[in-house]
Write an enzyme that holds these catalytic residues in place. Structure first.
Site, short mmCIF file in Angstrom:
data_model
loop_
_atom_site.label_atom_id
_atom_site.label_comp_id
_atom_site.label_asym_id
_atom_site.label_seq_id
_atom_site.Cartn_x
_atom_site.Cartn_y
_atom_site.Cartn_z
CB SER A 104 11.14 14.07 -13.15
OG SER A 104 9.92 13.38 -12.96
CG HIS A 146 2.13 12.83 -6.83
ND1 HIS A 146 1.63 14.10 -6.64
CD2 HIS A 146 1.10 11.99 -6.53
CE1 HIS A 146 0.37 14.02 -6.24
NE2 HIS A 146 0.03 12.75 -6.15
CG ASP A 147 9.58 10.09 -9.65
OD1 ASP A 147 9.73 10.96 -10.54
OD2 ASP A 147 10.40 9.18 -9.45
CB THR A 182 -5.74 2.56 11.96
OG1 THR A 182 -6.22 1.97 10.72
CG2 THR A 182 -6.40 1.86 13.13
CG ASP A 232 -7.72 4.40 7.92
OD1 ASP A 232 -8.62 4.47 8.77
OD2 ASP A 232 -7.06 3.36 7.74
CG ASP A 241 11.83 10.48 -14.40
OD1 ASP A 241 11.17 10.90 -13.42
OD2 ASP A 241 11.67 10.93 -15.55
CG HIS A 301 -5.75 7.77 -0.25
ND1 HIS A 301 -6.71 8.42 -1.00
CD2 HIS A 301 -4.56 8.22 -0.73
CE1 HIS A 301 -6.14 9.22 -1.88
NE2 HIS A 301 -4.82 9.11 -1.75
CB THR A 302 -4.65 2.50 4.71
OG1 THR A 302 -4.81 2.07 6.06
CG2 THR A 302 -3.23 2.18 4.27
N PRO A 358 -4.02 11.74 -11.13
CG PRO A 358 -4.42 9.68 -10.14
CD PRO A 358 -3.35 10.50 -10.76
CD GLU A 395 7.80 15.93 -12.78
OE1 GLU A 395 7.56 15.15 -11.83
OE2 GLU A 395 8.42 15.57 -13.81
CG ASN A 414 3.53 17.33 -7.33
OD1 ASN A 414 2.97 16.37 -6.82
ND2 ASN A 414 4.13 17.27 -8.51
NE ARG A 440 -0.51 13.56 -2.56
CZ ARG A 440 -0.24 14.84 -2.82
NH1 ARG A 440 0.86 15.41 -2.31
NH2 ARG A 440 -1.04 15.55 -3.59
#
Length: 320
Positions: free
Chosen positions: A78, A68-69, A243, A240, A76, A195-196, A165, A90, A96, A64
């Site tokens: 950041s 998000h980077d 599992t 999930d 980069d 998201h598994t 998003p 950030e 975050n 994640r």
């Protein structure tokens, strides 16, 4: 003579423009550190194995972090910069704050890499490699990580707030956010399969389990037990349900069964354009693994800083 001089000048200009083009579009290479830091991959693998053994969720957290980077001004590093009295980065952006995690793991890897080959490997590349290792350690696919990114000297809280998003997004918004990064709808659906693994906070799925109708009633009841109508905002549930510490295609099986935890998850299977893709992934783990790996490589190529742009941070939390 004049014409010969003209030809030489034109040729020189052509070469210079090509050089300029190649420096702007410098290609990343999986062998970038082959001679300058040959044991880089081993250092990252060992540190990630220790981190994931300690806490399986860390594989999801690092994945994640990388996502998000990359979605904020490219891959980069950041997102790793700490806020200071004169700089807002950030980490304090809405998506975050109190949720991005795994920074200490990246610090550990960076410290070990610096000890082996100092001032050579960027934090951006370390994060890209760590994200892959987390997925592999939890049973997911591997992919060749292109390397040679450099680290940003700045970060953008506003871009983090606007580019990432939301878990409350509808399908059109999700497609739009990914499209803005050059990723198509199928790649978006494949990357959502991250998201598994991992967990989400009650505050992000409360509306879904209490108010939405495209949800399995038994699933909603189960989730309500640990996510009251008010309070318990930080209580966690697995993204999930089958599992949550194994990287597989059960996330998509959940979606087909209306057991998507987040509103944005279930949007991928809700009588829309991605239903067929979700069905395919739910019955074909190999297809999901292949598409996920390819989409990760594509995402990892988002606007990298190369050449003399950016820097090689000594400490991933602060600019040099």
């Amino acid at each position: 003579m004049a014409s010969k001089t003209h030809i030489i000048l034109v040729t020189l200009l052509s070469i210079l423009s090509l050089l300029d083009y190649s420096s702007v579009n410098a290609q990343l290479s999986p062998n970038f550190y082959a001679t300058t830091c040959p044991n880089l991959q081993t250092l990252v693998q060992n540190a990630m194995r220790q981190a994931v053994t300690r806490e399986a969720r860390m594989g999801a957290s690092i994945l994640r972090l990388f996502f998000h980077d990359c979605f904020v001004n490219g891959c980069d590093a950041s997102i790793l910069l700490d806020d200071t009295a004169t700089f807002t980065g950030e980490k304090s952006a809405g998506p975050n704050l109190n949720s991005a995690r795994g920074f200490e793991v990246i610090d550990t890897i960076k410290t070990r890499v610096e000890a082996s080959c100092n001032a050579t490997v960027s934090c951006a590349d370390i994060l890209a490699l760590a994200a892959r290792e987390g997925v592999v350690l939890l049973g997911g696919p591997s992919w060749i990580v292109p390397l040679g990114r450099r680290d940003a000297r700045t970060a953008s809280q506003s871009a983090a707030n606007s580019n990432l998003p939301s878990p409350f997004s509808d399908l059109a918004n999700l497609i739009s956010k990914f499209s803005a990064k050059g990723l198509n709808a199928r790649e978006m659906t494949a990357l959502s399969g991250g998201h598994t693994i991992g967990q989400a906070r009650c505050s992000l799925f409360r509306t879904r389990i209490y108010n939405e109708t495209n949800i399995d009633s038994n699933f909603a009841t189960t989730r309500k037990a640990n996510c009251p109508a008010s309070g318990g905002d930080n209580n966690l549930a697995p993204l999930d349900s089958l599992t949550s510490t194994r990287f597989d295609n059960n996330y998509y099986k959940d979606l087909v069964a209306r057991r998507g935890l987040l509103h944005s998850d279930q949007q991928l299977f809700n009588n829309g354009s991605q239903d067929a893709v979700v069905r395919t992934y739910s019955i074909n783990n190999a297809a999901f693994a292949r598409d996920f790996a390819a989409a990760m490589v594509k995402m990892s190529n988002l606007k990298p800083l190369t050449g003399t742009n950016g820097e090689i941070r000594r400490n991933c939390r602060v600019v040099n």
